[in-house]
Design a protein around this motif. Structure first.
Motif, mmCIF file in Angstrom:
data_model
loop_
_atom_site.group_PDB
_atom_site.id
_atom_site.type_symbol
_atom_site.label_atom_id
_atom_site.label_comp_id
_atom_site.label_asym_id
_atom_site.label_seq_id
_atom_site.Cartn_x
_atom_site.Cartn_y
_atom_site.Cartn_z
ATOM 1 N N ALA A 113 0.820 -1.209 0.000
ATOM 2 C CA ALA A 113 0.000 0.000 0.000
ATOM 3 C C ALA A 113 0.856 1.262 0.000
ATOM 4 O O ALA A 113 0.551 2.232 -0.712
ATOM 5 C CB ALA A 113 -0.942 -0.004 1.206
ATOM 6 N N TYR A 258 -7.808 8.743 -3.215
ATOM 7 C CA TYR A 258 -8.883 7.803 -3.534
ATOM 8 C C TYR A 258 -8.480 6.827 -4.638
ATOM 9 O O TYR A 258 -8.941 5.677 -4.654
ATOM 10 C CB TYR A 258 -10.161 8.563 -3.907
ATOM 11 C CG TYR A 258 -11.078 8.734 -2.713
ATOM 12 C CD1 TYR A 258 -11.922 7.706 -2.306
ATOM 13 C CD2 TYR A 258 -11.055 9.905 -1.972
ATOM 14 C CE1 TYR A 258 -12.737 7.845 -1.193
ATOM 15 C CE2 TYR A 258 -11.866 10.057 -0.850
ATOM 16 C CZ TYR A 258 -12.704 9.025 -0.474
ATOM 17 O OH TYR A 258 -13.503 9.160 0.639
ATOM 18 N N LEU A 261 -6.530 4.248 -2.703
ATOM 19 C CA LEU A 261 -7.440 3.395 -1.936
ATOM 20 C C LEU A 261 -8.141 2.393 -2.843
ATOM 21 O O LEU A 261 -8.301 1.211 -2.493
ATOM 22 C CB LEU A 261 -8.464 4.266 -1.210
ATOM 23 C CG LEU A 261 -7.919 5.213 -0.128
ATOM 24 C CD1 LEU A 261 -9.022 6.133 0.379
ATOM 25 C CD2 LEU A 261 -7.304 4.431 1.025
ATOM 26 N N ASP A 335 -4.104 0.073 6.197
ATOM 27 C CA ASP A 335 -3.502 0.369 4.902
ATOM 28 C C ASP A 335 -3.944 1.730 4.376
ATOM 29 O O ASP A 335 -3.207 2.373 3.633
ATOM 30 C CB ASP A 335 -3.882 -0.722 3.892
ATOM 31 C CG ASP A 335 -3.187 -2.035 4.180
ATOM 32 O OD1 ASP A 335 -2.190 -2.016 4.927
ATOM 33 O OD2 ASP A 335 -3.640 -3.076 3.680
ATOM 34 N N GLY A 336 -5.140 2.175 4.745
ATOM 35 C CA GLY A 336 -5.616 3.475 4.305
ATOM 36 C C GLY A 336 -4.996 4.610 5.101
ATOM 37 O O GLY A 336 -4.388 5.532 4.543
ATOM 38 N N CYS A 337 -5.137 4.555 6.428
ATOM 39 C CA CYS A 337 -4.681 5.646 7.301
ATOM 40 C C CYS A 337 -3.177 5.661 7.505
ATOM 41 O O CYS A 337 -2.584 6.737 7.686
ATOM 42 C CB CYS A 337 -5.371 5.544 8.668
ATOM 43 S SG CYS A 337 -7.132 5.948 8.630
ATOM 44 N N ILE A 340 -1.195 4.388 2.623
ATOM 45 C CA ILE A 340 -1.472 5.190 1.432
ATOM 46 C C ILE A 340 -1.500 6.677 1.766
ATOM 47 O O ILE A 340 -0.822 7.494 1.130
ATOM 48 C CB ILE A 340 -2.820 4.769 0.811
ATOM 49 C CG1 ILE A 340 -2.750 3.325 0.357
ATOM 50 C CG2 ILE A 340 -3.179 5.672 -0.360
ATOM 51 C CD1 ILE A 340 -4.084 2.760 -0.079
ATOM 52 N N TYR A 341 -2.306 7.045 2.769
ATOM 53 C CA TYR A 341 -2.499 8.463 3.076
ATOM 54 C C TYR A 341 -1.217 9.175 3.508
ATOM 55 O O TYR A 341 -0.871 10.225 2.943
ATOM 56 C CB TYR A 341 -3.586 8.620 4.136
ATOM 57 C CG TYR A 341 -3.795 10.052 4.563
ATOM 58 C CD1 TYR A 341 -4.479 10.947 3.753
ATOM 59 C CD2 TYR A 341 -3.294 10.518 5.775
ATOM 60 C CE1 TYR A 341 -4.663 12.266 4.136
ATOM 61 C CE2 TYR A 341 -3.482 11.839 6.173
ATOM 62 C CZ TYR A 341 -4.160 12.700 5.344
ATOM 63 O OH TYR A 341 -4.340 14.001 5.719
ATOM 64 N N GLY A 413 -13.075 6.920 2.949
ATOM 65 C CA GLY A 413 -12.433 5.915 2.110
ATOM 66 C C GLY A 413 -11.305 5.195 2.821
ATOM 67 O O GLY A 413 -11.140 3.980 2.674
ATOM 68 N N ARG A 414 -10.507 5.944 3.596
ATOM 69 C CA ARG A 414 -9.400 5.321 4.328
ATOM 70 C C ARG A 414 -9.902 4.239 5.266
ATOM 71 O O ARG A 414 -9.350 3.129 5.337
ATOM 72 C CB ARG A 414 -8.636 6.377 5.132
ATOM 73 C CG ARG A 414 -7.879 7.401 4.313
ATOM 74 C CD ARG A 414 -6.974 8.244 5.194
ATOM 75 N NE ARG A 414 -7.640 8.790 6.354
ATOM 76 C CZ ARG A 414 -7.697 10.090 6.650
ATOM 77 N NH1 ARG A 414 -7.159 10.975 5.813
ATOM 78 N NH2 ARG A 414 -8.279 10.508 7.742
ATOM 79 N N VAL A 417 -11.045 0.968 3.554
ATOM 80 C CA VAL A 417 -9.925 0.108 3.155
ATOM 81 C C VAL A 417 -9.293 -0.541 4.382
ATOM 82 O O VAL A 417 -8.917 -1.722 4.347
ATOM 83 C CB VAL A 417 -8.888 0.925 2.362
ATOM 84 C CG1 VAL A 417 -7.620 0.104 2.122
ATOM 85 C CG2 VAL A 417 -9.472 1.373 1.030
ATOM 86 N N ASN A 418 -9.164 0.214 5.475
ATOM 87 C CA ASN A 418 -8.629 -0.368 6.711
ATOM 88 C C ASN A 418 -9.393 -1.617 7.098
ATOM 89 O O ASN A 418 -8.818 -2.674 7.378
ATOM 90 C CB ASN A 418 -8.724 0.648 7.858
ATOM 91 C CG ASN A 418 -7.797 1.823 7.695
ATOM 92 O OD1 ASN A 418 -6.872 1.804 6.886
ATOM 93 N ND2 ASN A 418 -8.043 2.880 8.453
#
Length: 473
Positions: A113, A258, A261, A335-337, A340-341, A413-414, A417-418
């Motif tokens: 990610a 996004y 994500l 993986d989102g927070c 990726i972010y 969105g985060r 995905v988390n």
């Protein structure tokens, strides 16, 4: 870790219209649509975050009350689930291997990610395309490695904290009770291990804990049943408070996040599922109820009861393992927070301030994302992770203030995905270790919502019924 045999279910005599109306997934989607409509109506009537109206206040109360209900049940759920899971793991010879495999796959998916995040940041160049009017600001909370290590030490038996702040009127103060979820896990793990070491004398305690867990789970299923109502309030309130116009000045940054994500959720995860010989369709139909709730609630912890539910009942992960892996994932699998972010945001900040990053700094982004996601546990999630990343790279923390305006929009969105990843890893590990109930994983997602909750049987008896619809678990 054998699964309980499932009995034949009663025939479903509902008509197609009734099946649709009673489908949990349909109810969530309908609530999303109605919530957006209510939010747009509220904005047309002049409601904003600064000037609430009766409609906006009602939507906010409905949404926040539902999240509060979910959060209230999290501490007893995690404590009893981890103690019970440790007691169950004593019967399994490869318990240590399961834990190691879980952490390993958390790291593997986080690595993938964060690489996607870095590539998108370099290709899209969101910091160089930022709109006018952006002003740096101080972050309202900062994450550090030292605070993370101190946070592992429980302040009390359940990691509860009380914060006091000045009230609306002079001389008045308001207090709120919170909890550090990582401390809850530490306390529960220590208690569970101590109970095992105590031997037969601790058997009554373990039996009581398992019984209490069943009671808590029953209450949680009741709370999850009213998720459509909470969804309606949450999404309606979000539309009124934030709207979509705030994306204008940070449109390229939001697009990059996004896109990242979407790549993880709809490309990376399906590849991992297929690589392990599992059905992609069954994975998504199984995990989607939790993903939907995570999107509107913006809380991995608040969604935890439903995430654990679908991991066990839809994806076929044994309860004794899922009750350990899913709560752990809710604090460290982001993986989102946490991947990726912060990767895209760190590159954005560097580009905005005209700072050239070198190879070592990109490598540090990867290391912080893979190793440091646990530093967000019990705190403000992505913002803390971003400040931790920026401070490690030596980038200005004022850059965090640039992104706070659209953080709630990105957070939906985060969090989705988390949660998808928090259910994926236990399923993959269970498959690799040969303990996944593939019959349950591949079972049709049909039947009456929460059909197994109609009686007063214990969860083991519940597990004996044919799988419920995807949204009902």
């Amino acid at each position: 870790m054998s699964t309980t045999a499932r009995a034949q279910k009663a025939p479903d005599t509902r008509g197609p219209v009734r099946k649709l109306l009673t489908s949990f997934g349909f109810q969530i989607i309908a609530a999303l649509v109605l919530g957006i409509a209510a939010g747009l109506i509220g904005r047309q009537l002049g409601a904003t975050a600064e000037n609430p109206t009766g409609l906006s206040a009602t939507l906010d109360t409905i949404g926040s009350s539902y999240v509060t209900l979910l959060r209230a049940a999290v501490v007893p759920l995690i404590f009893t689930a981890i103690v019970a899971s440790i007691s169950n793991l004593r019967r399994v010879q490869n318990a240590a291997r399961l834990a190691g495999q879980t952490i390993l796959w958390f790291a593997i998916t986080a690595f993938i990610a964060v690489i996607i995040g870095i590539v998108l940041g370099l290709v899209i160049q969101p910091g160089s395309r930022a709109g006018e009017g952006l002003e740096p600001g101080e972050p309202y909370t900062v994450g550090t490695w030292w605070n993370f290590l101190l946070g592992l030490i429980p302040q009390n038996f359940l990691g509860l904290t009380v914060s006091t702040s000045p009230g609306a009127t002079e001389g008045a103060f308001t207090s709120s009770v919170g909890f550090n979820i990582l401390q809850v896990i530490v306390v529960a793990a220590v208690v569970g291990i101590a109970a095992l070491k105590a031997g037969k004398k601790a058997e009554p305690f373990l039996v009581f804990t398992e019984s209490l867990l069943k009671v808590i789970q029953r209450v949680l299923w009741w709370i999850i049943r009213i998720a459509p109502l909470g969804t309606f309030g949450l999404i309606g309130s979000a539309v009124i408070k934030y709207g979509w116009e705030k994306l204008a000045s940070l449109g390229w940054f939001a697009a990059a996040v996004y896109i990242g994500l979407a790549l993880v959720l709809f490309v990376v995860y399906p590849i991992l599922v297929r690589t392990h010989g599992l059905s992609i369709k069954q994975y998504f139909s199984g995990v989607w109820p939790a993903v939907q709730l995570a999107f509107v609630s913006r809380s991995s912890i608040g969604t935890l009861p439903l995430t654990e539910r679908v991991t066990e009942r839809n994806l076929g992960v044994p309860r004794s393992y899922a009750s350990f892996a899913v709560p752990l994932g809710a604090t460290t699998k982001m993986d989102g927070c946490a991947a990726i972010y912060p990767a895209i945001a760190a590159i954005f900040v560097a580009q905005f301030f005209g700072i050239e990053l070198n190879f070592v700094q990109y490598l540090l982004i990867v290391i912080v994302s893979v190793v440091g996601s646990a530093a967000t546990a019990g705190t403000t999630g992505a913002v803390v992770m971003l400040t931790l990343t920026l401070s490690t790279l030596g980038l200005p923390l004022e850059g965090v203030g640039l992104l706070l305006a659209i953080d709630p929009i990105l957070d939906m969105g985060r969090t989705a995905v988390n949660v998808a990843g928090q259910a994926l890893v236990p399923a993959i590990v269970a498959k690799r270790e040969g303990i996944l109930d593939e019959e349950l994983y591949n079972a049709p997602r049909e039947g009456l919502p929460f059909a197994d909750d109609s009686g007063g049987d214990a969860p083991e008896a519940d597990a004996a019924s044919t799988p419920e619809p995807a949204g009902a678990r």
